[in-house]
Motif scaffolding. Structure first.
Motif, PDB file in Angstrom:
ATOM      1  N   SER A 292      13.103   2.971  -2.001  1.00 20.83           N
ATOM      2  CA  SER A 292      11.945   2.633  -1.178  1.00 20.83           C
ATOM      3  C   SER A 292      10.695   2.550  -2.042  1.00 20.83           C
ATOM      4  O   SER A 292      10.545   3.286  -3.020  1.00 20.83           O
ATOM      5  N   ARG A 293       9.804   1.648  -1.666  1.00 14.92           N
ATOM      6  CA  ARG A 293       8.504   1.522  -2.325  1.00 14.92           C
ATOM      7  C   ARG A 293       7.716   2.827  -2.231  1.00 14.92           C
ATOM      8  O   ARG A 293       6.877   3.153  -3.068  1.00 14.92           O
ATOM      9  N   LEU A 294       7.998   3.560  -1.155  1.00 12.84           N
ATOM     10  CA  LEU A 294       7.240   4.786  -0.928  1.00 12.84           C
ATOM     11  C   LEU A 294       7.761   5.967  -1.757  1.00 12.84           C
ATOM     12  O   LEU A 294       7.188   7.042  -1.739  1.00 12.84           O
ATOM     13  N   ASP A 295       8.858   5.741  -2.461  1.00 14.07           N
ATOM     14  CA  ASP A 295       9.420   6.824  -3.259  1.00 14.07           C
ATOM     15  C   ASP A 295       8.615   7.004  -4.540  1.00 14.07           C
ATOM     16  O   ASP A 295       8.664   6.178  -5.446  1.00 14.07           O
ATOM     17  N   LEU A 311       1.851  11.846   1.831  1.00 17.09           N
ATOM     18  CA  LEU A 311       1.461  10.489   2.243  1.00 17.09           C
ATOM     19  C   LEU A 311       2.682   9.692   2.733  1.00 17.09           C
ATOM     20  O   LEU A 311       2.644   9.037   3.783  1.00 17.09           O
ATOM     21  N   GLY A 312       3.787   9.790   1.953  1.00 21.74           N
ATOM     22  CA  GLY A 312       5.006   9.055   2.322  1.00 21.74           C
ATOM     23  C   GLY A 312       5.503   9.482   3.689  1.00 21.74           C
ATOM     24  O   GLY A 312       5.863   8.649   4.542  1.00 21.74           O
ATOM     25  N   ALA A 313       5.493  10.819   3.943  1.00 22.91           N
ATOM     26  CA  ALA A 313       5.980  11.341   5.225  1.00 22.91           C
ATOM     27  C   ALA A 313       5.122  10.806   6.368  1.00 22.91           C
ATOM     28  O   ALA A 313       5.632  10.395   7.417  1.00 22.91           O
ATOM     29  N   GLY A 353      -1.667   2.781  -5.977  1.00 27.84           N
ATOM     30  CA  GLY A 353      -0.544   3.191  -6.827  1.00 27.84           C
ATOM     31  C   GLY A 353       0.783   2.683  -6.293  1.00 27.84           C
ATOM     32  O   GLY A 353       1.679   2.319  -7.058  1.00 27.84           O
ATOM     33  N   PHE A 354       0.932   2.632  -4.951  1.00 26.34           N
ATOM     34  CA  PHE A 354       2.177   2.131  -4.344  1.00 26.34           C
ATOM     35  C   PHE A 354       2.466   0.693  -4.752  1.00 26.34           C
ATOM     36  O   PHE A 354       3.606   0.262  -4.787  1.00 26.34           O
ATOM     37  N   SER A 489       1.996   8.149 -13.277  1.00 20.64           N
ATOM     38  CA  SER A 489       0.771   8.719 -12.728  1.00 20.64           C
ATOM     39  C   SER A 489       0.219   7.568 -11.887  1.00 20.64           C
ATOM     40  O   SER A 489      -0.753   6.903 -12.247  1.00 20.64           O
ATOM     41  N   SER A 490       0.914   7.324 -10.760  1.00 22.07           N
ATOM     42  CA  SER A 490       0.652   6.124  -9.945  1.00 22.07           C
ATOM     43  C   SER A 490      -0.808   6.065  -9.529  1.00 22.07           C
ATOM     44  O   SER A 490      -1.428   5.009  -9.524  1.00 22.07           O
ATOM     45  N   ARG A 491      -1.346   7.239  -9.185  1.00 23.38           N
ATOM     46  CA  ARG A 491      -2.723   7.311  -8.721  1.00 23.38           C
ATOM     47  C   ARG A 491      -3.707   6.837  -9.785  1.00 23.38           C
ATOM     48  O   ARG A 491      -4.762   6.303  -9.486  1.00 23.38           O
TER      49      ARG A 491
END
Ligand SMILES: Cc1cc2nc3c(=O)[nH]c(=O)nc-3n(C[C@H](O)[C@H](O)[C@H](O)COP(=O)(O)OP(=O)(O)OC[C@H]3O[C@@H](n4cnc5c(N)ncnc54)[C@H](O)[C@@H]3O)c2cc1C
Length: 696
Positions: A292-295, A311-313, A353-354, A489-491
């Motif tokens: 998933s993209r959210l992973d 955030l993902g949840a 970041g996503f 460090s997506s953020r």
């Protein structure tokens, strides 16, 4: 007439750590709670410069000391004045704080230029004398980087100097032995690894030292290119306490119990107990390959990972899988429940970041091969094993850069170990390792092909070459890593970056570091920590020849003598008994080590080999081929018995993969007792004959 510019640094006293120096919550060491002292190796470098001056019989030679640090670093300069320094310079400025090694070496090099011009009146006949490393950073990177900035030769790991034929010949430590070298030109940078004759401060000189004016310079006086945090090429992202040693560290009170433990440990079937090595973390997967993209399960810090989980949840709860659908209303809904975890700006950065899926760096994962006499250093194979793992995660290739002469016969083994592409730089001038010539060869190959990661072994050669190469190509470098992981460090907009974990402050803290302001991420890794892959003789790879123009001028050192270990030794034996300087004499070593080897051989019915510490080899107790450690051989027997060995890091690196370590030492506070499984406090002279009797 040679002058001496000695670099001295004020460091926290890590030998006197009290319990209140640790933060009770995080368990990390609070540096400000430690006393400040002169870095021990810098004090040795100062004494060494004084010894060089005495050797050259040149009373007119000047000893100048330079320190960069806060105003209180003045204390170490007064220390130097009270011993032997004639003039001292303090480089102090708030803007210089928080620097990594590049932003330390660069201003120091600019200050050295200014000293040469203004204090030495343009004289170029001088040595820059430095301690090999400082106890807070432990990187050994600054001196070679200063040499690189000033285009000077650098002689690292010096243990002796002799003034002959109007020049100095230096003895220094190299992998597998020692070397005598001379610099082909002056000025030259030398780093002192050991000089055990301290200087004392006479009363009259101390009074003079306290009254003498220091020269103080700030950033504006030197106008260096890289300073402070903005000029640094690495940043620390996490500091944490070192994990508990997996060694038992159990004191044994009598020799009979020690004999029993030796036998039991040998018979035990658990082959892995006690062995150290890099801890295993989940294998990194690029965001585009995740379900998933959210992973965002591969974030570099726990906080980032937790925030993404929250955030993902929440997004899943709101039924949102398409990131582009997140508008202001949805953001408000998220912040209403998660506002205590992250604020609006952080939320927006995380949402951006996503959208990222591509790694921040491009290119292969490289290992710079170390070799000597047609044999590849074992640490190179370990690094290839690690590089394979990193490259597979990043879906790229493993490259090895090998510089030398007649290196092709070694390439097959490198390919079998996991390499895809081998970059060969061959030249007669690269036949013997010369820091500047090899630096030119490797740096040229890197800046032609631009790998995204470059790994060097943290051997004396690698710890010398890597800082010069990284400085030359303008990249950050982390020394002596014990962990290398790919994380996001997506953020901060960084995907697939190399997190480099290493011990600091004498092993009292661990720091995770990442590279910044660089085109490639570079690290040296400790031998014996990464795992070599089993050779695959069916693997194929490509040889790529890279031509670099080299002339005699690129060779900076003249090698006068080389002493390398030769002969046969069976370090594959299941039991190794090593003697250190505490054996006191060659006779003691011969009698006691041999007697224990023979009785263990009979009792356990297995091969037993003799080993030694470097100090024991230097004392002439046994031939160099028996040396265990960073510059000797790394071993991994079932049982390692260390007799009269203190437990210096360079020795213990070589036995990290041993199942059970047993130590006998007369000093109840010997450092080896904190790094072994069983120990007995006693002299070898008393203990070993008793132990032999018990075994028999
Ligand atoms: C670049 C570099 C590379 C190096 N590479 C290596 C390497 O590969 N291998 C290596 O070993 N070192 C290496 N060293 C050297 C290392 O730092 C230590 O100096 C060395 O390991 C010390 O050897 P030792 O423990 O035998 O001697 P010491 O540190 O002098 O310790 C001797 C010990 O013997 C004990 N002792 C004294 N008398 C007795 C007695 N009668 N009975 C019992 N115990 C006694 C003392 O308490 C002491 O703990 C390197 C150093 C550098 C700078």
């Amino acid at each position: 007439m040679s002058n001496y510019i000695v670099l001295v640094k004020q460091v926290p006293d890590v030998t006197q750590i009290t319990d209140n120096a640790f933060d009770p919550e995080s368990g990390t060491l609070i540096r400000s709670r430690l006393a400040s002292v002169i870095n021990e190796l810098d004090a040795q470098a100062l004494a060494f410069a004084n010894y060089m001056k005495w050797q050259s019989r040149d009373n007119g030679a000047k000893i100048l000391c330079l320190s960069m640090g806060p105003p209180m670093a003045e204390e170490v300069l007064r220390y130097a004045l009270s011993r032997c320094a004639d003039t001292v310079v303090l480089l102090t400025d708030k803007t210089l704080g928080g620097a990594d090694t590049v932003a330390t070496a660069n201003p120091l090099a600019y200050a050295i230029r200014k000293i040469a011009k203004e204090v030495l009146k343009g004289c170029s006949d001088y040595y820059v004398v430095c301690g090999m490393q400082s106890v807070d950073g432990d990187t050994a990177q600054v001196p070679p980087q200063i040499a690189e900035e000033l285009s000077l030769p650098c002689i690292a790991y010096v243990t002796g100097a002799e003034f002959k034929n109007n020049r100095f010949e230096f003895t220094r430590i190299i992998s597998g032995g020692s070397q005598v070298v001379a610099a082909k030109k002056l000025p030259t940078v030398i780093t002192v690894a050991k000089y055990e004759y301290p200087l004392f401060a006479p009363f009259a000189r101390t009074r003079w030292a306290n009254k003498t004016e220091l020269i103080r310079w700030g950033s504006n006086d030197i106008k260096a290119a890289y300073i402070g945090v903005p000029g640094s090429k690495t940043s620390v992202i996490r500091v944490f306490p070192p994990g508990k040693s997996s060694r038992k560290c159990r004191q044994v009170s009598d020799v009979k119990s020690l004999a029993n433990l030796l036998v039991e440990s040998f018979k035990s079937s658990d082959d892995q107990a006690g062995r150290s090595g890099e801890s295993q973390t989940a294998h990194y997967v690029l965001p585009s390959r995740r379900a998933s993209r959210l992973d965002r399960g591969f974030e570099g810090t726990r906080k980032e990972k937790e925030d993404y989980e929250i955030l993902g949840a929440k997004l899943r709860e709101l039924g949102i899988t398409d990131i582009s659908r997140i508008d202001d209303t949805i953001k408000e809904k998220i912040l209403a429940v998660a506002g205590e975890h992250f604020h609006k700006k952080a939320l927006e950065d995380m949402i951006d970041g996503f959208k990222l899926t591509e790694p921040a760096y491009k290119g292969e994962v490289w290992v710079v091969a170390e070799h000597s006499g047609g044999v590849v250093h074992p640490a190179t194979f370990e690094l290839i094993g690690k590089a394979r793992d990193l490259a597979d995660s990043l879906e790229t290739k493993v490259g090895v850069c090998i510089a030398g002469y007649n290196v092709e016969p070694m390439t097959k083994e490198l390919i079998y170990a996991g390499t895809d592409n081998i970059y060969i730089v061959e030249d007669k001038l690269l036949r013997v390792f010369d820091p500047t010539a090899h630096r030119k060869a490797v740096a040229d190959a890197i800046s032609t092909y631009w790998p995204q990661i470059v790994l060097f072994a943290a051997t004396p050669q690698g710890r010398m070459l890597a800082p010069m190469v990284s400085y030359r190509v303008g990249c950050g470098l982390t020394a002596d890593c014990t962990g290398l992981d790919i994380k996001d460090s997506s953020r901060k907009g960084q995907i697939g970056i190399l997190l480099q974990t290493r011990p600091a402050l004498g092993g009292n803290v661990m720091a995770t570091i990442c590279t910044k302001n660089s085109k490639a991420q570079m690290a040296t890794a400790r031998p014996g920590v990464m795992k070599r892959l089993s050779p695959d003789n069916l693997r194929t790879g490509k040889l790529i020849r890279h031509k670099v123009q080299l002339t005699e001028d690129d060779v900076s050192l003249q090698v006068i003598k080389m002493e390398l270990g030769t002969g046969q030794v069976n370090f594959g034996a299941k039991v190794i008994v090593s003697g250190g300087k505490g054996m006191q004499s060659r006779d003691n070593y011969e009698q006691l080590v041999s007697a224990l080897c023979n009785s263990l051989q009979k009792k356990l019915n297995t091969d037993v080999e003799r080993g030694a510490s470097r100090a024991a080899v230097e004392q002439g107790f046994i031939e160099r081929v028996h040396q265990v450690g960073q510059t000797g051989t790394s071993i991994g027997p079932k049982i390692y018995v260390a007799l009269g060995i203190s437990g210096a890091i360079q020795h213990m690196i070589g036995v990290a993969n041993t199942k059970t370590i047993v130590a006998v030492n007369s000093d109840p506070n010997a450092p080896i007792f904190k790094q072994c499984d069983y120990y007995l406090v006693g002299t070898v002279e008393d203990t070993i004959p008793q132990l032999v009797r018990e075994l028999e």
